[in-house]
Design a protein around this motif. Structure first.
Motif, short mmCIF file in Angstrom:
data_model
loop_
_atom_site.label_atom_id
_atom_site.label_comp_id
_atom_site.label_asym_id
_atom_site.label_seq_id
_atom_site.Cartn_x
_atom_site.Cartn_y
_atom_site.Cartn_z
N HIS A 72 0.79 -1.30 0.15
CA HIS A 72 -0.06 -0.10 -0.14
C HIS A 72 0.86 1.30 -0.08
CE1 HIS A 72 -3.87 -1.86 0.42
NE2 HIS A 72 -3.54 -2.38 1.60
N GLN A 130 -13.07 0.62 2.73
CA GLN A 130 -13.02 -0.33 1.64
C GLN A 130 -13.95 -1.24 1.78
OE1 GLN A 130 -9.05 -0.64 1.28
NE2 GLN A 130 -8.79 1.03 -0.17
N GLY A 131 -14.44 -1.77 2.99
CA GLY A 131 -15.28 -2.92 3.19
C GLY A 131 -14.27 -4.29 3.31
N THR A 132 -12.91 -4.18 3.33
CA THR A 132 -12.09 -5.16 3.30
C THR A 132 -12.18 -5.69 4.93
OG1 THR A 132 -10.40 -3.37 3.34
CG2 THR A 132 -10.59 -4.71 1.34
N ASP A 133 -12.55 -4.79 5.68
CA ASP A 133 -12.43 -5.19 7.15
C ASP A 133 -13.40 -6.35 7.09
OD1 ASP A 133 -14.74 -3.75 6.55
OD2 ASP A 133 -15.22 -3.30 8.66
N GLN A 135 -13.98 -8.77 4.88
CA GLN A 135 -13.25 -9.91 4.27
C GLN A 135 -12.14 -10.35 5.44
OE1 GLN A 135 -13.82 -11.76 1.42
NE2 GLN A 135 -15.45 -10.45 1.21
N ALA A 187 -15.02 -4.98 -2.39
CA ALA A 187 -14.19 -5.08 -0.98
C ALA A 187 -12.90 -5.81 -1.50
CB ALA A 187 -14.84 -5.64 0.19
N LEU A 188 -12.28 -5.57 -2.43
CA LEU A 188 -10.69 -5.56 -2.45
C LEU A 188 -9.86 -4.41 -2.57
CD1 LEU A 188 -10.90 -8.49 -5.46
CD2 LEU A 188 -10.97 -8.68 -2.75
N TYR A 189 -8.48 -4.50 -2.19
CA TYR A 189 -7.71 -3.30 -2.46
C TYR A 189 -7.60 -2.89 -3.74
CZ TYR A 189 -7.18 -5.19 2.20
OH TYR A 189 -7.43 -5.42 3.47
N PRO A 190 -7.97 -1.75 -4.13
CA PRO A 190 -7.88 -0.93 -5.43
C PRO A 190 -6.64 -0.82 -5.87
CG PRO A 190 -8.80 0.58 -3.67
CD PRO A 190 -8.82 -0.75 -3.07
N PHE A 209 -13.34 -10.27 -7.58
CA PHE A 209 -13.86 -10.74 -6.34
C PHE A 209 -14.53 -12.05 -5.98
CE2 PHE A 209 -16.67 -8.02 -2.92
CZ PHE A 209 -16.19 -8.67 -1.79
#
Lengths: 379, 315
Positions: A17, A212-215, A217, B93-96, B151
């Motif tokens: 990142h 991001q909503g990744t939390d 996942q 909900a993945l890392y862009p 996804f």
């Protein structure tokens, strides 16, 4: 599959990142350099060469000799002469000088008669630091000069001056005898930089997962809460230490900052301080609803306390009492004390244990609060 | 009860309830999804579809009730549920900023997929989805359809038994939607149970079963044919010069159970069984246009059931 694999995956991801995010990377890497240059170099709190105008209304050899003492001093730079007080206003307005010295008519006569001669020193108060320091030096200079005049006079009159037991003013500054502000600022500056990077980045990085909503996942993976904390905090801990090392190196080699104490004590203090800052970042990330608010809270709780409430820029004794009390809530003031203690005073654990202990306690409390808050936040 | 009965349904929910503040999002849902089925979750916005799915995915705790996924409780055995599910939230909900390969690698590592398996499986999945040429592309720079396929691929790396998909094709172009459903059909054939929320009625037709959710409750459930059969009366299509005016006029007529616009066509659910009777009724009100009998599709069933539900609430 072990916890180490998962934490490793997270750490690799965090660095990816950072690598992709040019702006953050620039802030994280350039901020320390920029601040070093700004604070330790350009924005110097050293006061020398204060521009000064002199007004000689006496026009005697005595007044000329007196004004020469200004010209020959390092602290004053005589930039010109003027005729009267009316000119002083104009000169101050144009920022041509900060100090005006007026020697009134009769100065030479008074001295010759052994009486107290008066001079007037005007200061441009719009730049308080220069004014305060300028005043101090003007007083000192007058004292010294007045004394030597008195001695001359006494000599001329055949009196024993030593018997008169006059005192000679002598000013000594400890730890930083040349009063170089870089010596004073760099140890504090590293505290500011670590705090800003650690608090800000930690706060933002967790909130970003949420946005991001990744939390979600992450939540349905086997990753446990404490593994997540380590994976999130480790990269910034590493980075904070790298910056600490860089600032110390630049400070010592480039700015000739004395390192009188042990690096070990400094590292210990820094480690505790980094944990405090990361914990603070985690608390922010637990309570901030959006990325913007996390950013704002991060700034508010890192830069402001680090600058104002740490003793970095202003002595803690000179800020309002209410704010002084507030400064105890932030870890920066303890770390500034440790950093300056180690660098300038050569202090060790024997002297700094109260600060070290406070930081350790602070770290435990703030990380505990963060864990509780973020656990409550989930679901 | 920690054992996993072999015959346990893929999903079994009892009295699931969850509210946010004063709003009751899911209001006591009972649900049983047999293994190997494709269950479509239908309902208007705010019906509670996402909340239901999130509870089944263990990312949201129910206020009351419980659900078992593959025999394990989502409230008490969440860590046994999660390895068996793949969950696609409504939001991508993945890392862009991470690449296709990095995203899939990260989540698979986190899920404990072994290294050799990771490589083989991701290659197989991404090739099957036409993403193999985009391994280095940042996820944020993919098209909508490719994002959703990535996804899905990410959620499939650990070979889940149950897929929980929250509107996975919303905002995706029709070609990509068809492709997405082809992939789901393949997975289903291989034994994966799929629960999918969708606003698209053509997708609902492809499900083995559908559930109609409204106001946080299950209003109807059955096969698509059964849902369509729920509609009272018969469906007629009216082509009029001014469809909006015709719709307004038709609504007040006796014998009209429901009416709505479908493009330029007025679809009328009539309490009559032949075209002639309908034409006569319309002509009596001064509405003219071509009338023909039509087969009920999911689109109509959905619209009418929602309308009837609203009327019931109003009454």
């Amino acid at each position: 599959m072990s916890a180490a694999t998962r934490i490793g995956a997270l750490i690799v991801k965090e660095f990816r990142h950072l690598g992709r995010d040019r702006r953050t990377l620039a802030v994280v890497l350039a901020l320390p350099v920029l601040q070093m240059i700004l604070f330790a170099y350009a924005i110097s709190f050293d006061v020398t060469n204060v521009s000064t105008v002199v007004i000689d209304q006496d026009r005697t050899p005595a007044s000329a000799a007196y004004l020469r003492s200004y010209a020959s001093s390092d602290f004053f730079r005589v930039v010109g002469t003027a005729d009267g007080l009316a000119d002083v206003d104009r000169i101050f307005d144009r920022n041509e000088a900060r100090i005006a010295v007026v020697v009134p008519a009769g100065f030479g006569r008074s001295l010759a008669a052994g009486e107290q001669a008066t001079v007037a020193v005007y200061l441009d108060g719009s730049e308080p630091t220069a004014a305060r320091v300028g005043r101090g030096f003007a007083v000192a200079l007058n004292q010294a000069y007045g004394q030597s005049v008195a001695v001359e006079w006494a000599d001329a009159q055949g009196l024993d001056v030593t018997a008169a037991g006059q005192l000679e003013p002598r000013v000594r500054t400890w730890y930083n005898p040349e009063r170089r502000s870089s010596d004073f600022l760099i140890p504090g500056l590293m505290v500011v930089i670590i705090m800003v990077v650690a608090v800000q980045q930690t706060a933002v990085s967790l909130v970003r997962e949420r946005e991001q909503g990744t939390d979600e996942q992450l939540a349905i993976s086997p990753l446990r809460g404490w593994e997540m904390m380590i994976g999130k905090l480790a990269p910034w801990t590493l980075l904070a230490f790298a910056e600490l090392a860089a600032i110390t190196a630049v400070g010592v080699w480039f700015f000739h900052l004395p390192l009188r104490g042990s690096l070990g004590v400094l590292a210990l203090g820094a480690a505790l301080f980094v944990f405090c800052s990361l914990g603070l970042g985690l608390v922010i990330s637990a309570v901030a609803p959006t990325l913007e608010s996390a950013n704002m809270l991060g700034l508010l709780l890192s830069i402001l306390p680090a600058f104002i409430l740490s003793g970095f820029a202003f002595p803690l004794g000179s800020i309002p009492v209410a704010l002084q009390a507030f400064s105890w809530l932030f870890p920066a003031r303890f770390m500034v004390a440790i950093s300056r203690g180690v660098f300038l005073k050569g202090a060790g654990v024997a002297e700094l244990w109260p600060e070290l202990l406070t930081l350790a306690g602070y770290a435990v409390v703030v990380i505990a609060v963060a864990v509780v808050l973020s656990a409550r936040r989930r679901r | 009860m920690t054992g996993q009965p072999a015959a346990a349904p893929a999903i079994e929910a009892v009295g699931l309830r969850r509210s946010f503040g004063d709003v009751v999002a899911v209001d006591g849902v009972d649900l049983s999804v047999p293994r190997g089925s494709v269950l479509g979750l239908l309902g208007p916005d705010g019906a509670g579809k996402s909340t239901l799915i999130r509870m089944l995915a263990t990312v949201l705790r129910p206020d009351a009730g419980d659900a078992r996924v593959q025999g394990y409780s989502v409230t008490r055995q969440a860590n046994r549920v999660t390895p068996r599910i793949g969950y696609m939230s409504q939001k991508f909900a993945l890392y862009p900023d991470l690449s296709v390969a990095e995203n899939i690698e990260f989540f698979a590592r986190l899920r404990g997929v072994a290294k050799a398996e990771r490589r083989a499986r991701s290659l197989e999945l991404l090739t099957g989805m036409g993403l193999a040429d985009f391994l280095g592309r940042q996820a944020g720079r993919l098209s909508g359809g490719m994002k959703q396929k990535l996804f899905l691929a990410t959620t499939l790396m650990h070979r889940p038994d149950v897929l929980l998909l929250d509107e996975p094709t919303t905002g995706v172009d029709p070609v990509s939607r068809r492709e997405f459903w082809r992939i789901l059909a393949d997975l289903n054939r291989a034994g994966t149970t799929v629960l999918v929320a969708t606003p698209y009625m053509d997708e609902a037709e492809r499900c083995t079963d559908v559930i109609f959710l409204d106001g946080g409750r299950v209003r109807h459930r059955g096969t698509p044919a059964e849902i369509k059969a729920l509609l009272p009366g018969r469906l007629f299509e009216l082509r009029a010069a001014e469809p909006r005016a015709a719709l307004a006029a038709v609504r007040g007529l006796p014998g009209v159970l429901a009416a709505h616009l479908y493009g330029d066509i007025v679809r009328v659910l009539f309490d009559a069984d032949d075209v002639a009777a309908v034409e006569a009724a319309l002509a009596g009100e001064g509405i003219d246009g071509a009338v023909r009998a039509a087969a009920v599709d999911m689109e109509t069933a959905f619209a009418v059931l929602a309308e009837l539900a609203r009327e019931e609430v109003a009454r």
